[in-house]
Design a protein around this motif. Structure first.
Motif: not given
Length: 450
Positions: A150-156, A158-167, A190-193, A198-201
């Protein structure tokens, strides 16, 4: 050039430790990969290993400890306090941390967990300890990148950046719903283009391979091998995303399974290493040696029942070891091919076609070997034609029967949930030896009439 650990290098390390030259030692090890340092620790004394572990930073020593042989790691951990172990564990991914903690006593596990400052990390480790080590749950790590459909690409992003720090490595981006149910995966392209609104779904890929936490580790390895996956998500009974398994963990599974099958094929019933105690090595080897001894007694008893044949045709005796050896060798060859096929999940076709193929190739092998044996026996050993025919027919018969047994015993064992590698060891060798001798003298009795 790859880093090489020489005897002189080890001696230099030991000298620096003896002289307590910490700065020089740190400088010397600064550019050395943690896997190579683990190999160095395997080569030096216990006190010297502890010196290095306590000298280096936890982000390095944690990786070193994870690379060590289990016995060496056990000794190293005995030299560290629960707090020091917790500091090492805190630097590792949850799957590696859980593997190391599981080797400790129940009391020490509680102490180590209590010293881990990151409560979420400690909680994830405790969860992983619940699973059997030979299941997907026991292999998985909790670190991953997931986004809500339900997130859009922008929110996605931001969240990915935070999560990737632990991976450590981001192999895939998984998509879940509000209940953490795995819905699919997200393509980085798809995320970059795609527009940031746009909604992730609307852009995620719904097709995604996954495994259940209770799936067998070998089955997971087969899936990842078949579909060339670098990582695979793990879901629970409700379909919720709970972790991921990466290719490095699967390589370890394949290696361990290959080692186990190799030992079983050699007649070693337990997982042992060369530096294990005499008692452990004896327990692993003795059961199959007793089986071989029993098989020897049965073979002797069969030979005793054909004493008259020995007296009348003593030349038959000289071919007994040859017949028995060929039976064992053919059986092992056939079973090895089937076990490999079962392990790789590449065994296809009906059992009738498999039987027909085995009989055909056994006939071909049998006729070639029998012709060589019969010709050599008659020209160089000078035995009569009737004896030559007896030995030749016996050899062909033994090869066919041994090949069939070697093919279907592993399949039967696999169907009953027993490791088919059992069929490539002394079990099938001994049984085919006995059967080969029985067939040999039964055919001899029929042709020679004693």
């Amino acid at each position: 050039m790859p880093f090489e650990i020489t005897k002189d290098y080890i001696q230099k390390i030991q000298q620096l430790i003896a002289e307590d030259k910490e700065d020089t030692l740190l400088e010397m090890l600064a550019e050395v990969h943690y896997a190579d340092i683990a190999e160095i620790i395997e080569e030096i004394e216990y006190s010297e290993a502890i010196y290095i572990i306590k000298l280096l930073e936890s982000d390095v020593t944690s990786e070193i400890i994870a690379e060590l042989d289990e016995d060496t790691r056990e000794n190293i951990l005995k030299g560290l306090s629960s707090k020091e172990i917790a500091e090492e564990i805190s630097e590792l991914d949850t799957d590696d941390a859980a593997d190391i903690i599981s080797e400790l006593s129940d009391k020490q596990i509680k102490e180590v967990i209590s010293h881990i400052e990151d409560e979420e990390h400690a909680k994830d480790i405790i969860e992983l300890l619940r699973y059997d080590e030979d299941t997907a749950g026991g292999l998985m790590a909790k670190e991953l990148v997931k986004v809500n459909e339900n997130w859009n690409v922008l929110t996605c992003v931001k969240e990915m950046r935070a999560q990737a720090e632990e991976v450590t490595r981001v192999h895939s981006i998984y998509v879940v719903d509000d209940n953490d149910i795995l819905k699919g995966r997200l393509s980085l392209k798809d995320l970059l283009t795609t527009s940031t609104k746009t909604a992730i779904k609307d852009v995620f890929i719904k097709k995604v391979d996954s495994v259940n936490v209770n799936d067998d580790a070998e089955d997971v390895a087969k899936i990842m091998q078949k579909y060339d996956l670098e990582a695979i998500p793990v879901v629970d009974e409700l379909g919720r995303l709970v972790g991921r398994i990466t290719i490095d963990d699967i390589v370890d599974v394949i290696k361990e399974e290959a080692e186990k099958d190799y030992q079983m094929a050699a007649g070693i019933s337990q997982d042992v290493e060369a530096d294990d105690t005499i008692w452990e090595l004896t327990k692993a080897r003795l059961p199959w040696l007793i089986l071989a001894l029993f098989g020897g007694f049965v073979s002797v008893s069969i030979l005793g029942g054909f004493q008259e044949a020995m007296n009348k045709y003593p030349v038959l005796f000289f071919f007994t070891p040859l017949i028995a050896a060929m039976a064992g060798n053919v059986g092992v060859q056939s079973s090895a091919i089937i076990v490999q096929g079962l392990a790789n999940d590449s065994l296809r076709g009906s059992y009738f076609k498999r039987l027909l193929k085995e009989v055909s190739q056994s006939l071909l092998n049998g006729f070639v070997l029998a012709a060589i044996l019969m010709s050599a026996g008659m020209f160089f050993l000078g035995f009569e034609l009737k004896v030559g025919i007896t030995v030749a027919i016996s050899l062909i018969s033994v090869i066919i029967i041994a090949s069939i047994i070697g093919t279907f015993i592993p399949i039967i064992l696999d169907k009953r949930g027993i490791d088919p590698a059992l069929a490539t060891g002394p079990f099938i060798t001994t049984s085919n030896d006995i059967l080969g001798i029985l067939i040999y003298f039964s055919i001899a009795k029929l042709i020679l009439g004693f």
